[in-house]
Design a protein around this motif. Sequence first.
Motif, PDB file in Angstrom:
ATOM      1  N   ARG A   1      -3.321  13.324  -6.196  1.00  0.00           N
ATOM      2  CA  ARG A   1      -3.129  14.207  -7.358  1.00  0.00           C
ATOM      3  C   ARG A   1      -2.641  13.388  -8.557  1.00  0.00           C
ATOM      4  N   LEU A   2      -2.109  12.210  -8.284  1.00  0.00           N
ATOM      5  CA  LEU A   2      -1.713  11.235  -9.302  1.00  0.00           C
ATOM      6  C   LEU A   2      -2.306   9.889  -8.874  1.00  0.00           C
ATOM      7  N   ASP A   3      -2.569   9.021  -9.871  1.00  0.00           N
ATOM      8  CA  ASP A   3      -3.043   7.683  -9.533  1.00  0.00           C
ATOM      9  C   ASP A   3      -1.889   6.719  -9.340  1.00  0.00           C
ATOM     10  N   GLY A   4      -0.736   7.030  -9.940  1.00  0.00           N
ATOM     11  CA  GLY A   4       0.395   6.130  -9.805  1.00  0.00           C
ATOM     12  C   GLY A   4       1.681   6.736 -10.323  1.00  0.00           C
ATOM     13  N   TYR A   5       2.788   6.134  -9.901  1.00  0.00           N
ATOM     14  CA  TYR A   5       4.119   6.618 -10.289  1.00  0.00           C
ATOM     15  C   TYR A   5       5.043   5.421 -10.433  1.00  0.00           C
ATOM     16  N   PHE A   6       5.933   5.475 -11.449  1.00  0.00           N
ATOM     17  CA  PHE A   6       6.920   4.405 -11.594  1.00  0.00           C
ATOM     18  C   PHE A   6       8.213   5.023 -12.117  1.00  0.00           C
ATOM     19  N   GLU A   7       9.325   4.640 -11.579  1.00  0.00           N
ATOM     20  CA  GLU A   7      10.622   5.124 -12.063  1.00  0.00           C
ATOM     21  C   GLU A   7      11.719   4.138 -11.720  1.00  0.00           C
TER      22      GLU A   7
ATOM     23  N   ALA B   1      11.110  12.990  -7.543  1.00  0.00           N
ATOM     24  CA  ALA B   1      10.491  11.745  -7.074  1.00  0.00           C
ATOM     25  C   ALA B   1       9.721  11.936  -5.764  1.00  0.00           C
ATOM     26  N   SER B   2      10.278  12.750  -4.856  1.00  0.00           N
ATOM     27  CA  SER B   2       9.612  12.939  -3.559  1.00  0.00           C
ATOM     28  C   SER B   2       8.252  13.590  -3.751  1.00  0.00           C
ATOM     29  N   LEU B   3       8.128  14.495  -4.744  1.00  0.00           N
ATOM     30  CA  LEU B   3       6.832  15.129  -5.011  1.00  0.00           C
ATOM     31  C   LEU B   3       5.928  14.207  -5.831  1.00  0.00           C
ATOM     32  N   ASP B   4       6.516  13.415  -6.736  1.00  0.00           N
ATOM     33  CA  ASP B   4       5.696  12.398  -7.431  1.00  0.00           C
ATOM     34  C   ASP B   4       5.001  11.521  -6.391  1.00  0.00           C
ATOM     35  N   LEU B   5       5.779  11.055  -5.394  1.00  0.00           N
ATOM     36  CA  LEU B   5       5.232  10.163  -4.363  1.00  0.00           C
ATOM     37  C   LEU B   5       4.235  10.910  -3.478  1.00  0.00           C
TER      38      LEU B   5
ATOM     39  N   GLY C   1      -2.562   4.878   2.503  1.00  0.00           N
ATOM     40  CA  GLY C   1      -3.324   3.693   2.109  1.00  0.00           C
ATOM     41  C   GLY C   1      -2.882   3.072   0.807  1.00  0.00           C
ATOM     42  N   GLY C   2      -1.747   3.533   0.262  1.00  0.00           N
ATOM     43  CA  GLY C   2      -1.256   3.002  -1.008  1.00  0.00           C
ATOM     44  C   GLY C   2      -0.204   1.927  -0.812  1.00  0.00           C
ATOM     45  N   ARG C   3       0.356   1.479  -1.933  1.00  0.00           N
ATOM     46  CA  ARG C   3       1.375   0.427  -1.912  1.00  0.00           C
ATOM     47  C   ARG C   3       2.592   0.941  -2.653  1.00  0.00           C
ATOM     48  N   VAL C   4       3.785   0.657  -2.110  1.00  0.00           N
ATOM     49  CA  VAL C   4       5.036   1.040  -2.769  1.00  0.00           C
ATOM     50  C   VAL C   4       5.884  -0.214  -2.882  1.00  0.00           C
ATOM     51  N   GLY C   5       6.441  -0.441  -4.063  1.00  0.00           N
ATOM     52  CA  GLY C   5       7.247  -1.642  -4.229  1.00  0.00           C
ATOM     53  C   GLY C   5       8.260  -1.488  -5.335  1.00  0.00           C
TER      54      GLY C   5
ATOM     55  N   ILE D   1       7.634   1.668  -7.686  1.00  0.00           N
ATOM     56  CA  ILE D   1       6.250   1.771  -8.156  1.00  0.00           C
ATOM     57  C   ILE D   1       5.401   2.160  -6.960  1.00  0.00           C
ATOM     58  N   ALA D   2       4.529   3.133  -7.133  1.00  0.00           N
ATOM     59  CA  ALA D   2       3.666   3.580  -6.041  1.00  0.00           C
ATOM     60  C   ALA D   2       2.281   3.891  -6.575  1.00  0.00           C
ATOM     61  N   CYS D   3       1.258   3.319  -5.931  1.00  0.00           N
ATOM     62  CA  CYS D   3      -0.118   3.557  -6.361  1.00  0.00           C
ATOM     63  C   CYS D   3      -1.051   2.844  -5.393  1.00  0.00           C
ATOM     64  N   ALA D   4      -2.349   2.853  -5.669  1.00  0.00           N
ATOM     65  CA  ALA D   4      -3.298   2.090  -4.870  1.00  0.00           C
ATOM     66  C   ALA D   4      -3.055   0.609  -5.131  1.00  0.00           C
ATOM     67  N   ASP D   5      -3.363  -0.229  -4.156  1.00  0.00           N
ATOM     68  CA  ASP D   5      -3.131  -1.664  -4.290  1.00  0.00           C
ATOM     69  C   ASP D   5      -3.813  -2.218  -5.533  1.00  0.00           C
ATOM     70  N   ALA D   6      -5.008  -1.703  -5.846  1.00  0.00           N
ATOM     71  CA  ALA D   6      -5.800  -2.227  -6.976  1.00  0.00           C
ATOM     72  C   ALA D   6      -5.080  -2.046  -8.310  1.00  0.00           C
ATOM     73  N   LEU D   7      -4.212  -1.074  -8.397  1.00  0.00           N
ATOM     74  CA  LEU D   7      -3.514  -0.786  -9.666  1.00  0.00           C
ATOM     75  C   LEU D   7      -2.122  -1.411  -9.709  1.00  0.00           C
ATOM     76  N   PHE D   8      -1.607  -1.798  -8.532  1.00  0.00           N
ATOM     77  CA  PHE D   8      -0.188  -2.153  -8.419  1.00  0.00           C
ATOM     78  C   PHE D   8       0.224  -3.281  -9.365  1.00  0.00           C
ATOM     79  N   ASP D   9      -0.468  -4.398  -9.325  1.00  0.00           N
ATOM     80  CA  ASP D   9      -0.029  -5.552 -10.132  1.00  0.00           C
ATOM     81  C   ASP D   9      -0.040  -5.230 -11.623  1.00  0.00           C
ATOM     82  N   ASP D  10      -1.073  -4.519 -12.077  1.00  0.00           N
ATOM     83  CA  ASP D  10      -1.127  -4.160 -13.509  1.00  0.00           C
ATOM     84  C   ASP D  10       0.037  -3.241 -13.878  1.00  0.00           C
ATOM     85  N   LEU D  11       0.303  -2.257 -13.011  1.00  0.00           N
ATOM     86  CA  LEU D  11       1.379  -1.310 -13.314  1.00  0.00           C
ATOM     87  C   LEU D  11       2.732  -2.020 -13.269  1.00  0.00           C
ATOM     88  N   ALA D  12       2.899  -2.887 -12.273  1.00  0.00           N
ATOM     89  CA  ALA D  12       4.176  -3.620 -12.151  1.00  0.00           C
ATOM     90  C   ALA D  12       4.362  -4.527 -13.364  1.00  0.00           C
ATOM     91  N   PHE D  13       3.289  -5.185 -13.784  1.00  0.00           N
ATOM     92  CA  PHE D  13       3.416  -6.090 -14.937  1.00  0.00           C
ATOM     93  C   PHE D  13       3.731  -5.303 -16.202  1.00  0.00           C
TER      94      PHE D  13
END
Length: 270
Positions: free
Chosen positions: A206-212, A195-199, A231-235, A248-260
């Motif tokens: 190197r990744l656009d997003g991560y969720f676990e 997880a620490s390397l995913d983040l 500059g990303g968001r983690v929640g 969940i970790a990614c750019a703010d623009a992707l966060f809501d879609d990934l969370a949903f």
Amino acid sequence: MPLEEDLRALAVDIAREAGALALRRRRDGVAIAATKSAVADIVTEADREVEALIRERLRAARPHDGFLGEETGADRGTSGVTWVVDPIDGTVNYAYGIPVWAVSIAAVTGEPDPRLWRAEAAAVYAPVTDEMFSAVRGGGAWLDGERLAVNADRGVAGALLATGFGYDPATHAGDLKRVARVMPLARDLRRIGAASLDLAYVAAGRLDGYFERGLNPWDHAAGALLVEEAGGRVGGATGGRPGVDMTIACADALFDDLAFAAFGDRDPDA
Ligand code: LIP
């Protein structure tokens, strides 16, 4: 030098020394010491030895700080600073010889509780690639001397995402359903195993997003600050703090879609 910068410098020095020890032990041959929450949840002799080294170095440098470690648990301090440590994140990779594992060290202030603490400094060190990811609150995230930034644009092909599975087999069916819900957002999926390397890879673009689901505080404490300072968001599940229900970790623009996609208004374990 501001306290946060001191904490980062200490985390980086100790992570590098701890990583070198873990690498030597890897070369010596890995001994499984025990299993923990499930048969798949192994701890090696090296996990314990590396955490003992980190704890000793921290105690010598800052005797009044608290400690929360994967292998030795928690000790409250009096200084207001607590160190959150995963000595070898990606232990299964480490045991199998997959060269993707890291030493993860975060310094937090406030209550030593992931729902409340404030991360001030972080170091995630990948000894095999000799890559030192570090961050200081308000001072950015770095890979060695290079400043990091998350990918704000996921691109037409979709997002390159990563995820992981906990050690409890009973959770795997739910995790796989979640992957199926998320795949329409993805160009592809990675299961890196640490997880620490995913983040860190999200922070580095190197990744656009991560969720676990199912992470422990020491799995995400340092990596979350890397992403935020890049500059990303983690929640978590409902946009709150990352935690055992979801990270969940990614750019703010992707966060809501990934969370949903990962959750929507479903029961977290659905
Ligand atoms: C691991 C995490 C990984 C997760 C594993 C485990 P460990 O931490 O880094 O993301 O999928 O289940 O929690 O046990 O290697 O420190």
